[in-house]
Design a protein around this motif. Structure first.
Motif, PDB file in Angstrom:
ATOM      1  N   ALA A 289      -2.282  10.966 -10.760  1.00 24.30           N
ATOM      2  CA  ALA A 289      -3.335  11.347  -9.817  1.00 24.30           C
ATOM      3  C   ALA A 289      -4.707  10.826 -10.224  1.00 24.30           C
ATOM      4  O   ALA A 289      -5.546  10.508  -9.374  1.00 24.30           O
ATOM      5  CB  ALA A 289      -3.376  12.867  -9.673  1.00 24.30           C
ATOM      6  N   GLU A 290      -4.951  10.724 -11.537  1.00 26.78           N
ATOM      7  CA  GLU A 290      -6.276  10.293 -11.998  1.00 26.78           C
ATOM      8  C   GLU A 290      -6.636   8.889 -11.535  1.00 26.78           C
ATOM      9  O   GLU A 290      -7.812   8.541 -11.426  1.00 26.78           O
ATOM     10  CB  GLU A 290      -6.341  10.333 -13.537  1.00 26.78           C
TER      11      GLU A 290
ATOM     12  N   ASP B 279      -5.853   5.224  -2.901  1.00 27.26           N
ATOM     13  CA  ASP B 279      -7.121   4.692  -2.399  1.00 27.26           C
ATOM     14  C   ASP B 279      -7.361   3.244  -2.813  1.00 27.26           C
ATOM     15  O   ASP B 279      -7.877   2.444  -2.027  1.00 27.26           O
ATOM     16  CB  ASP B 279      -8.290   5.549  -2.889  1.00 27.26           C
ATOM     17  N   ASN B 280      -7.023   2.899  -4.054  1.00 28.52           N
ATOM     18  CA  ASN B 280      -7.359   1.556  -4.552  1.00 28.52           C
ATOM     19  C   ASN B 280      -6.158   0.609  -4.616  1.00 28.52           C
ATOM     20  O   ASN B 280      -6.330  -0.575  -4.920  1.00 28.52           O
ATOM     21  CB  ASN B 280      -8.023   1.648  -5.927  1.00 28.52           C
TER      22      ASN B 280
ATOM     23  N   ASP C 226       0.838  -1.205   0.000  1.00 29.16           N
ATOM     24  CA  ASP C 226       0.000   0.000   0.000  1.00 29.16           C
ATOM     25  C   ASP C 226       0.873   1.255   0.000  1.00 29.16           C
ATOM     26  O   ASP C 226       0.545   2.244  -0.672  1.00 29.16           O
ATOM     27  CB  ASP C 226      -0.924   0.012   1.218  1.00 29.16           C
ATOM     28  N   GLU C 227       1.967   1.231   0.744  1.00 24.12           N
ATOM     29  CA  GLU C 227       2.877   2.373   0.759  1.00 24.12           C
ATOM     30  C   GLU C 227       3.487   2.609  -0.617  1.00 24.12           C
ATOM     31  O   GLU C 227       3.620   3.759  -1.063  1.00 24.12           O
ATOM     32  CB  GLU C 227       3.981   2.156   1.791  1.00 24.12           C
ATOM     33  N   ILE C 228       3.858   1.521  -1.284  1.00 24.95           N
ATOM     34  CA  ILE C 228       4.427   1.642  -2.631  1.00 24.95           C
ATOM     35  C   ILE C 228       3.425   2.304  -3.576  1.00 24.95           C
ATOM     36  O   ILE C 228       3.771   3.224  -4.338  1.00 24.95           O
ATOM     37  CB  ILE C 228       4.837   0.261  -3.168  1.00 24.95           C
ATOM     38  N   MET C 229       2.181   1.870  -3.522  1.00 22.79           N
ATOM     39  CA  MET C 229       1.173   2.431  -4.422  1.00 22.79           C
ATOM     40  C   MET C 229       0.865   3.890  -4.071  1.00 22.79           C
ATOM     41  O   MET C 229       0.615   4.711  -4.968  1.00 22.79           O
ATOM     42  CB  MET C 229      -0.095   1.582  -4.385  1.00 22.79           C
ATOM     43  N   THR C 230       0.895   4.219  -2.794  1.00 23.10           N
ATOM     44  CA  THR C 230       0.701   5.619  -2.390  1.00 23.10           C
ATOM     45  C   THR C 230       1.843   6.491  -2.885  1.00 23.10           C
ATOM     46  O   THR C 230       1.636   7.645  -3.295  1.00 23.10           O
ATOM     47  CB  THR C 230       0.568   5.711  -0.864  1.00 23.10           C
TER      48      THR C 230
END
Length: 225
Positions: free
Chosen positions: A167-168, A173-174, A156-160
């Protein structure tokens, strides 16, 4: 449903039946995502009592999951993370990519495990690793539950961290999984370098499906195997 904490039952069984002393729990996250890596954690916990509320990461709400991951990083005897990139997933197929990430995690441990408890019913590791598969191991086995939480929070940190570039897609979030926002962004903008181009969602993207890659069959012919 009352909370049933994970136990060391499987670890104790492996110690008794195989003589294994160093046992790692292994779990993955990101298998069903459209974007981002698949991440595997290998965790060694010994037989100590785990922190409260430890269970499958999917059952732990935020922010407790992040708090628990921080606790576990200090509580476990050792842990290591391994990742396979979207490009490796496209090139080798998911089964081989899972094994590649798992081997990276296991080889990052300070000691080679004598045995491994792998979440699920499918052994994607195989020889030379001594593997015990456990369905719902992330809920019932302490080491696997610890690996589940650490892997989930890190991915989750990597994706954040990737989110500001795209940004789109709302990766914060997902986490790269299917969602209405993610689907709309794909239709409008097309896939990013972090997307898995062999996934079936590409078939529905009229403007972009020419970018789809043919998913490879699982192979044993890649490094670290």
């Amino acid at each position: 449903m009352p909370y049933e904490p994970p136990t060391h039952r499987v670890e104790r069984s492996l110690r008794a039946t195989t003589g294994a002393k160093i046992i790692a729990g292994v779990d993955e996250v990101g298998r069903g995502a459209w974007a981002g890596p698949v991440t595997v954690c290998a965790a060694i916990t010994g037989l100590r009592r785990p922190p409260p509320t430890l269970t499958d990461s999917k059952l732990i709400p935020e922010p407790r999951r992040s708090e628990l991951a921080a606790e576990l990083s200090n509580w476990v005897t050792a842990y290591s993370l391994g990742h396979s990139s979207p490009q490796e997933i496209d090139e080798h197929g998911m089964t081989a990519a899972l094994r590649l990430a798992a081997v990276r995690a296991l080889e990052g441990l300070p000691q080679r495990p004598d045995a491994i408890i792998l979440d699920g019913k499918h052994d994607y590791l195989g020889a030379p690793w001594r593997v015990r598969t456990v369905i719902k191991g992330d809920q019932t086995c302490v080491a696997v539950a610890a690996a589940s939480v650490i892997a989930k929070v890190r991915r989750d940190e990597i994706m954040t961290e990737l989110a500001p570039e795209h940004a789109e897609f709302a990766f914060q979030d997902n986490a790269g999984y299917p969602s209405p926002v993610h689907k709309a962004a794909l239709e409008e903008c097309g896939p990013t370098p972090h997307h898995r181009l062999s996934w079936s969602y590409m078939d529905a993207l009229t403007r972009w499906k020419h970018l789809k890659r043919t998913r490879s069959e699982p192979t044993e012919q890649i490094g670290l195997f």
